[in-house]
Design an enzyme around this catalytic site. Structure first.
Site, PDB file in Angstrom:
ATOM      1  N   LYS A 289       3.988   8.399   9.561  1.00 17.78           N
ATOM      2  CA  LYS A 289       3.727   7.743  10.842  1.00 17.78           C
ATOM      3  C   LYS A 289       4.739   8.145  11.941  1.00 17.78           C
ATOM      4  CE  LYS A 289       0.725   4.494   8.669  1.00 17.78           C
ATOM      5  NZ  LYS A 289       0.784   3.869   7.364  1.00 17.78           N
TER       6      LYS A 289
ATOM      7  N   ASP B 111       9.190   2.503   0.260  1.00 18.68           N
ATOM      8  CA  ASP B 111       8.131   3.185   1.000  1.00 18.68           C
ATOM      9  C   ASP B 111       8.229   2.713   2.445  1.00 18.68           C
ATOM     10  OD1 ASP B 111       5.909   4.210   2.185  1.00 18.68           O
ATOM     11  OD2 ASP B 111       4.485   3.537   0.655  1.00 18.68           O
TER      12      ASP B 111
ATOM     13  N   TYR C  41       0.862  -1.195   0.000  1.00 17.16           N
ATOM     14  CA  TYR C  41       0.000   0.000   0.000  1.00 17.16           C
ATOM     15  C   TYR C  41       0.887   1.229   0.000  1.00 17.16           C
ATOM     16  CZ  TYR C  41      -3.324   3.539   1.728  1.00 17.16           C
ATOM     17  OH  TYR C  41      -4.103   4.655   1.884  1.00 17.16           O
TER      18      TYR C  41
HETATM   19  C1  LIG Z   1       0.230   4.547   6.028  1.00 17.02           C
HETATM   20  C2  LIG Z   1       0.981   4.334   4.760  1.00 17.02           C
HETATM   21  C3  LIG Z   1       0.902   5.232   3.681  1.00 17.02           C
HETATM   22  C4  LIG Z   1      -0.045   6.398   3.687  1.00 17.02           C
HETATM   23  O1  LIG Z   1       0.241   7.297   4.702  1.00 17.02           O
HETATM   24  P1  LIG Z   1      -0.906   8.329   5.179  1.00 17.02           P
HETATM   25  O2  LIG Z   1      -0.226   9.158   6.218  1.00 17.02           O
HETATM   26  O3  LIG Z   1      -2.009   7.470   5.701  1.00 17.02           O
HETATM   27  O4  LIG Z   1      -1.302   9.108   3.990  1.00 17.02           O
HETATM   28  C5  LIG Z   1       1.710   5.023   2.591  1.00 17.02           C
HETATM   29  N1  LIG Z   1       2.561   3.991   2.533  1.00 17.02           N
HETATM   30  C6  LIG Z   1       2.668   3.099   3.534  1.00 17.02           C
HETATM   31  C7  LIG Z   1       3.654   1.992   3.436  1.00 17.02           C
HETATM   32  C8  LIG Z   1       1.868   3.236   4.671  1.00 17.02           C
HETATM   33  O5  LIG Z   1       1.955   2.340   5.653  1.00 17.02           O
END
Ligand SMILES: *Cc1c(COP(=O)(O)O)cnc(C)c1O
Length: 427
Positions: free
Chosen positions: A271, A243, A148
């Site tokens: 995060k 990511d 994701y």
């Molecule tokens: C949470 C997450 C996102 C999106 O981050 P948001 O702050 O919710 O927009 C993108 N990539 C990864 C791997 C994530 O865990």
């Protein structure tokens, strides 16, 4: 356990918020029942509006590695509140946070030399992909099924029919043109990646993945597969983007890149980096960042980017992160994982660092296709059993659990006893 006020709030919420929430998974659709409305968080606990207390394994979906309201973070925010909430003019806070992070990266991630702050993980990834396309002058992106990357149009994509074909939008409202340059491949499959490069070699700007995929269960990858991605992207002049919105600052200070010893060209963060405030970032080599506005032609901007309150929270959070914290979290996870797996229940637990996940099957899945969809009904029952016994887990079996620093043996035992009681009763 009574949750009358939560139920009342939910009835009010659905009148004014779509689905009663501001992010879909919070609505309990995959586990059923009424979402719980929280009043407060402290250490490793959250308290709902009816006064029920829960041990928290959601931890705001990742940011709270040190638990709720760590005093250092709260103090840093208070201090900043006396100065400004936002200025939209440069401040020392953003320089401090960038210097602190890049300074600690110097030894283990020497090629991560510049960082730009944004306000969410989605923004970070969207901008990193734009920068990779601008830097390489190419359009295609390889993305993996089971990772994701936030909800920007181009990355809301699932695999088309057959490998190495254009991805199709995974959400209504995304025009197919937005995802036509995204090649969606299965994880754990070197040949699929080789084929894509054979077919589209000089059109591929970047490979993007979560090095430790943790948004569709926990799909731990083979080290060789990740090293292969580093090698093949380099051979073809494509960038490798990690990511690390979840992995970053969680598996080690340098995230998965440091933990695995693989240096990508760009890394995205979110995060943990904000210590509970909305912060995201993308980082990488100087020569790549020379292309980013205002130095270069790749545009990217944000009204609240580098917000001083968020920067100070992030800085305080960063200073709390050290090897002994990571070691102790790893030990705690190993403890619950070993104790749970020794029981030989229908589910097993897999994990890494402070991340854990329940799955059903012989081996921990490495691709999204290997996840047992039918087991999600059992997870839903486990979730409600835990909730009714004072434990808040993520309200979906596809989401991982997070340990936090304030969790002590007694908390882990409470968790294990509760989970054991569920599976013992079930048998
Ligand atoms: C949470 C997450 C996102 C999106 O981050 P948001 O702050 O919710 O927009 C993108 N990539 C990864 C791997 C994530 O865990």
């Amino acid at each position: 356990m009574k949750r009358e006020k939560s139920e009342q709030l939910y009835r009010r919420a659905v009148e004014v918020l779509p689905g009663g929430v501001n992010s879909p998974v919070r609505a309990f659709r995959s586990v059923g029942g009424t979402p719980v409305f929280m009043e407060s968080g402290e250490g490793c606990h959250v308290t709902d509006v009816d006064g029920n207390r829960y041990l928290d394994f959601c931890n705001s979906w990742g940011p709270l590695i040190c638990g709720h309201r760590h005093p250092d973070i709260v103090d840093a925010i208070h201090k900043q509140l006396e100065k400004s909430l936002t200025l939209g003019i440069p401040t020392e806070s953003e320089v401090e946070l960038a210097e602190y992070i890049l300074g600690r990266f110097k030894k283990k991630l020497p090629s991560i030399q510049k960082i730009r702050f944004v306000s969410s993980g989605t923004e970070a990834v969207m901008s990193a992909v734009r920068l990779a396309r601008g830097f390489t002058g190419r359009n295609k992106i390889i993305k993996f099924d089971g990772c994701y990357h936030g909800h920007s149009d181009a990355l809301l994509v699932k695999a088309g029919s057959g490998l190495a074909t254009a991805g199709i939008p995974d959400s209504s409202g995304v025009p197919p043109a937005m995802t036509s340059d995204i090649i969606v491949l299965p994880l754990d499959d070197e040949n699929a990646v080789k084929e894509a490069f054979q077919k589209h070699g000089n059109e591929i700007a970047a490979i993007i993945l979560e090095p430790v995929p943790a948004n569709n269960g926990l799909l731990l990858q083979r080290q060789e597969f990740l090293e292969f991605l580093r090698t093949i992207s380099r051979q073809h002049g494509a960038l490798l983007i990690f990511d690390e919105v979840i992995n970053g600052f969680r598996l080690s200070f340098g995230g998965a890149a440091e933990f695995l010893g693989i240096e990508p060209d760009l890394i995205t963060y979110g995060k943990i980096i904000g210590g509970g405030m909305p912060v995201g970032a993308f980082a990488g080599r100087n020569d790549i960042f020379q292309l980013l506005a205002p130095d270069g032609p790749v545009y990217q901007a944000g009204t609240l980017s580098g917000n001083p309150v968020a920067m100070q929270a992030g800085l305080a959070q960063m200073k709390l992160l050290n090897d002994s914290l990571y070691e102790s979290l790893e030990k705690k996870r190993q403890k619950i994982q070993d104790a749970f797996n020794a029981k030989n229940y229908e589910f097993s637990m897999t994990g890494l660092g402070s991340i854990f996940w329940f799955y059903r099957g012989e081996n921990p899945p490495r691709t999204s296709g290997q996840i047992d969809r039918d087991s999600m009904k059992i997870y839903a029952a486990l979730f409600h059993h835990c909730l009714d016994n004072g434990i808040y887990m993520a309200p979906s079996g596809y989401e991982v659990g997070f340990l936090s620093a304030p969790m002590e043996d007694k908390h882990l035992d409470q968790f294990l006893d509760t989970v054991f009681a569920f599976f013992d009763k079930k048998n």
